[in-house]
Structures are given as structure tokens and as C-alpha cells.
Design a protein around this motif. Sequence first.
Motif, PDB file in Angstrom:
ATOM      1  N   LEU A 180       0.823  -1.206   0.000  1.00 32.18           N
ATOM      2  CA  LEU A 180       0.000   0.000   0.000  1.00 32.18           C
ATOM      3  C   LEU A 180       0.861   1.262   0.000  1.00 32.18           C
ATOM      4  CD1 LEU A 180      -2.718  -1.144   2.566  1.00 32.18           C
ATOM      5  CD2 LEU A 180      -3.085  -0.699   0.133  1.00 32.18           C
ATOM      6  N   LEU A 181       1.982   1.219   0.710  1.00 29.48           N
ATOM      7  CA  LEU A 181       2.869   2.381   0.767  1.00 29.48           C
ATOM      8  C   LEU A 181       3.600   2.609  -0.560  1.00 29.48           C
ATOM      9  CD1 LEU A 181       4.334   1.790   4.327  1.00 29.48           C
ATOM     10  CD2 LEU A 181       2.926   3.753   3.640  1.00 29.48           C
ATOM     11  N   LEU A 182       3.881   1.551  -1.285  1.00 30.14           N
ATOM     12  CA  LEU A 182       4.669   1.662  -2.515  1.00 30.14           C
ATOM     13  C   LEU A 182       3.810   1.641  -3.785  1.00 30.14           C
ATOM     14  CD1 LEU A 182       7.747  -0.611  -1.695  1.00 30.14           C
ATOM     15  CD2 LEU A 182       7.629   1.886  -1.723  1.00 30.14           C
ATOM     16  N   ALA A 183       2.488   1.526  -3.641  1.00 29.94           N
ATOM     17  CA  ALA A 183       1.625   1.380  -4.815  1.00 29.94           C
ATOM     18  C   ALA A 183       1.765   2.557  -5.781  1.00 29.94           C
ATOM     19  CB  ALA A 183       0.171   1.211  -4.376  1.00 29.94           C
ATOM     20  N   SER A 184       1.795   3.773  -5.262  1.00 30.65           N
ATOM     21  CA  SER A 184       1.916   4.944  -6.142  1.00 30.65           C
ATOM     22  C   SER A 184       3.262   4.950  -6.858  1.00 30.65           C
ATOM     23  CB  SER A 184       1.741   6.237  -5.341  1.00 30.65           C
ATOM     24  OG  SER A 184       0.427   6.342  -4.849  1.00 30.65           O
ATOM     25  N   GLU A 288       9.948  -6.653 -13.806  1.00 31.77           N
ATOM     26  CA  GLU A 288       8.837  -6.471 -12.876  1.00 31.77           C
ATOM     27  C   GLU A 288       9.105  -7.142 -11.531  1.00 31.77           C
ATOM     28  OE1 GLU A 288       6.957  -4.258 -13.683  1.00 31.77           O
ATOM     29  OE2 GLU A 288       7.225  -4.179 -15.851  1.00 31.77           O
ATOM     30  N   TRP A 289       9.838  -8.255 -11.557  1.00 32.64           N
ATOM     31  CA  TRP A 289      10.230  -8.885 -10.297  1.00 32.64           C
ATOM     32  C   TRP A 289      11.102  -7.944  -9.473  1.00 32.64           C
ATOM     33  CZ3 TRP A 289       9.750 -12.246  -6.527  1.00 32.64           C
ATOM     34  CH2 TRP A 289      10.852 -12.549  -5.721  1.00 32.64           C
ATOM     35  N   ASN A 290      12.050  -7.274 -10.106  1.00 33.95           N
ATOM     36  CA  ASN A 290      12.930  -6.362  -9.380  1.00 33.95           C
ATOM     37  C   ASN A 290      12.136  -5.245  -8.714  1.00 33.95           C
ATOM     38  OD1 ASN A 290      15.133  -7.881 -10.135  1.00 33.95           O
ATOM     39  ND2 ASN A 290      15.884  -6.440 -11.670  1.00 33.95           N
ATOM     40  N   ARG A 291      11.098  -4.766  -9.375  1.00 40.50           N
ATOM     41  CA  ARG A 291      10.237  -3.756  -8.748  1.00 40.50           C
ATOM     42  C   ARG A 291       9.486  -4.352  -7.555  1.00 40.50           C
ATOM     43  NH1 ARG A 291       8.429  -1.729 -14.719  1.00 40.50           N
ATOM     44  NH2 ARG A 291       9.975  -0.069 -14.949  1.00 40.50           N
ATOM     45  N   TRP A 292       8.999  -5.577  -7.718  1.00 38.75           N
ATOM     46  CA  TRP A 292       8.289  -6.240  -6.630  1.00 38.75           C
ATOM     47  C   TRP A 292       9.196  -6.435  -5.413  1.00 38.75           C
ATOM     48  CZ3 TRP A 292       3.750  -7.613  -4.703  1.00 38.75           C
ATOM     49  CH2 TRP A 292       3.719  -8.599  -3.713  1.00 38.75           C
ATOM     50  N   VAL A 293      10.468  -6.716  -5.631  1.00 38.73           N
ATOM     51  CA  VAL A 293      11.410  -6.942  -4.537  1.00 38.73           C
ATOM     52  C   VAL A 293      11.469  -5.727  -3.606  1.00 38.73           C
ATOM     53  CG1 VAL A 293      13.878  -7.234  -3.998  1.00 38.73           C
ATOM     54  CG2 VAL A 293      12.777  -8.715  -5.675  1.00 38.73           C
ATOM     55  N   ALA A 294      11.230  -4.525  -4.137  1.00 39.65           N
ATOM     56  CA  ALA A 294      11.200  -3.327  -3.285  1.00 39.65           C
ATOM     57  C   ALA A 294      10.110  -3.449  -2.224  1.00 39.65           C
ATOM     58  CB  ALA A 294      10.980  -2.078  -4.134  1.00 39.65           C
ATOM     59  N   VAL A 295       8.980  -4.066  -2.569  1.00 45.86           N
ATOM     60  CA  VAL A 295       7.903  -4.294  -1.596  1.00 45.86           C
ATOM     61  C   VAL A 295       8.385  -5.254  -0.513  1.00 45.86           C
ATOM     62  CG1 VAL A 295       5.553  -5.190  -1.295  1.00 45.86           C
ATOM     63  CG2 VAL A 295       6.142  -3.856  -3.347  1.00 45.86           C
ATOM     64  N   GLU A 296       9.035  -6.333  -0.917  1.00 46.82           N
ATOM     65  CA  GLU A 296       9.505  -7.322   0.057  1.00 46.82           C
ATOM     66  C   GLU A 296      10.561  -6.731   0.985  1.00 46.82           C
ATOM     67  OE1 GLU A 296      10.234 -11.242  -1.194  1.00 46.82           O
ATOM     68  OE2 GLU A 296       8.433 -11.355  -2.446  1.00 46.82           O
ATOM     69  N   ARG A 297      11.418  -5.880   0.444  1.00 43.05           N
ATOM     70  CA  ARG A 297      12.465  -5.279   1.275  1.00 43.05           C
ATOM     71  C   ARG A 297      11.872  -4.331   2.305  1.00 43.05           C
ATOM     72  NH1 ARG A 297      16.793  -4.250  -3.672  1.00 43.05           N
ATOM     73  NH2 ARG A 297      17.721  -6.348  -3.606  1.00 43.05           N
ATOM     74  N   LEU A 298      10.886  -3.542   1.909  1.00 38.27           N
ATOM     75  CA  LEU A 298      10.244  -2.639   2.868  1.00 38.27           C
ATOM     76  C   LEU A 298       9.524  -3.443   3.942  1.00 38.27           C
ATOM     77  CD1 LEU A 298       9.423   0.133   3.860  1.00 38.27           C
ATOM     78  CD2 LEU A 298       7.538   0.119   2.197  1.00 38.27           C
TER      79      LEU A 298
END
Length: 340
Positions: A180-184, A288-298
Motif C-alpha cells: 500500500l505504501l509503494l503502490a503509487s 517487474e520482479w525487481n520492482r516487486w522486490v522493493a515491496v519485500e524489502r520494505l
Amino acid sequence: MTLEAPPNGWNSKGETRKIGVEIEFAGLPPRDTALIVCELFGGELNVVSPHRLLVEGTRWGEFGIELDTQYAHPDQALLEEIHEQDSEWSRQQHQHRLEFHRKTRELIGDMVTGLVPTEIVCPPVPWNELDELDTLFEALRTHGAKGTDASLLYGFGLHLNPEVEREDVDYLLAMLRAYLLLASWLRSEIKVDITREVLPHANPFPKEYALKVLNRQYTPDIDTLIDDYLYYNPTRNRELDLLPLFAYLRPDHPHKLLHSELTKPRPTFHYRLPNAQLSEPRWGAVTEWNRWVAVERLAASRETLAARCDHYIAQHNRPLITRLASRAKRWWSQRSSTKR
């Protein structure tokens, strides 16, 4: 592009986490697409029907390739009807109806090929082998596949289904909050196509739900988390669709959406936001996986996550006039910088 490692690459059994990938595109019919998959990854071609094929026995499992419309494929319920007690004449009539049904669906598929997308549903791939799957995207480009930006009519997407690390509520809530924080930011990075913005398939979460979940006073158990999600999001059409995960975790839950034919229970997040950018060289699942990894790291950085939740709530609790003034100031600043 370098494949980014997630904070935790293993599931709760100590196995390498896997990622399911689905992609839609135009320009290649299902049979030609299936032959490309066979050429790249081996396996045996299984023609289920003229516009639905499987490539079985690859190193990762089964690829499904089909036209993305149910009207191009025979109705499985009709095919499986049992008529053993019927008379010989009745059975023959049923066979005639089935043959007519198959031919009609094949004709519909022939007519809509090029108007509706071809879809590939890849088998789950270990996250650290995702770059090898990207050879498929390059081959699709070479053979003329067209992605989202090839036409205003092409609202095509790429879906990722990352396997969850764990199934406990603390982990799932952290992942939901991080998303939710990274959606934008994700929407800005992806530059979601205007056609896909208009279509309902990857809608953002309602603000009311985000405010509820990001408030650190919100400490649900798993059943409350599921019930709240269903109350605020009674739809499959979310950029991060949690229905397959919740259907897997609670198979006896009474909500009809968790038992829909379109909801496939599985221990994964169903991430629906990315475009199918086949016109871009080197674009693929790794991007797209690399972008998703930002969610997992947060999600894995609990102190940072807590601070950003608090900041989000504080920002949205400010008086309306203050928020409007802040937006106007940002707009003016951006406008001035572009003129320089």
C-alpha cells in the motif's frame, strides 16, 4: 538486467520460493506460441482444443497457452456430461451436439484471433531462474508478439504470482502494508497504460482501506485480516489480488468470491499491475520482479515500515486546507522546474 534477490528466497519448508508468471499479448496465435515454448524449453505439445494448448514435461512443469476468452474453448462441463443410461439414439444425438459445440467454439476462436489476446500461463519458476524464463519474452518479440503499447485497444498485462515466505498474519500484514505504501511509486515506475487504467482489472485499493490497514493500531488475526479485505475489496480487480491466497488459507470461508471458478487457491500474492511491454528491448519478468522486490524489502525492514506507516497516517490526518495547500505547492514547484 541483473536479477534482484529478495530478503528471503526460501519458503517455510526451506525450499527456494517460486514465481508464477502470466502474460497477455497479440500478434501470435496459441499454436505458434506453443511451438516457441517447445523450442525453448522442450516438452510435449498437447492440443486440448484448437485454441487451447499445453506444453507438458518441461524442466519447470506445464505451460498453458490459449486465447483469453472462454467462448473460444469447449465448455468442459458439457464435455463431461454422463449419458450412459441414455438410449443409443440419445447418445448419438448428444455426440452430434458435442461436435456442433466444438466446431462452433473453434469458429469463434478463429474469428476473434487478433482481437483478444493470447495468454501464456507459465509453471512456477524458482525466483533465481527467472532470468532464464526471460528468453521466452525475447522470442515472443522476435516472432512479432505485440504488447500493451502497440495499440490503444491492447489492455494487456503481466501478472506475477510470488510464493509467500510464510503464512502467519504478521508477515502477510507487513507485506500488505508495504504494498500500500509503494503502490503509487510502482504505478509511476511502470507507467501503467491508459487503457489498463480505464479497464477495471488492476484497480488501486480504496483510500479508506489503506488508512485502516496502515494504522499501527490495526492488529488483526488472520481471519479478521481476510474478512476486512473482503469487506473493502469485494472484487478480483485489485492491483494486488489476495483472493487466491485467502482461498488457499481458508478453503471453508463462506464468501462467494473465494469459491469463484476464476479464483485459483494458491499460496501466492497475485500481482496484476505491470503492463506487457513487449516492444521494449530487454523488458521481461525480471524487470517487474525487481520492482516487486522493493515491496519485500520494505516489509522486511520493520522499523522503516512502521515509520512510513506513521508518516502516511499523519499526512492524511492533516486538515483538508493544509493538504490542498501542500499539493498546490508541489504542483507549482514541479511546473517551475520544468520551465527551467
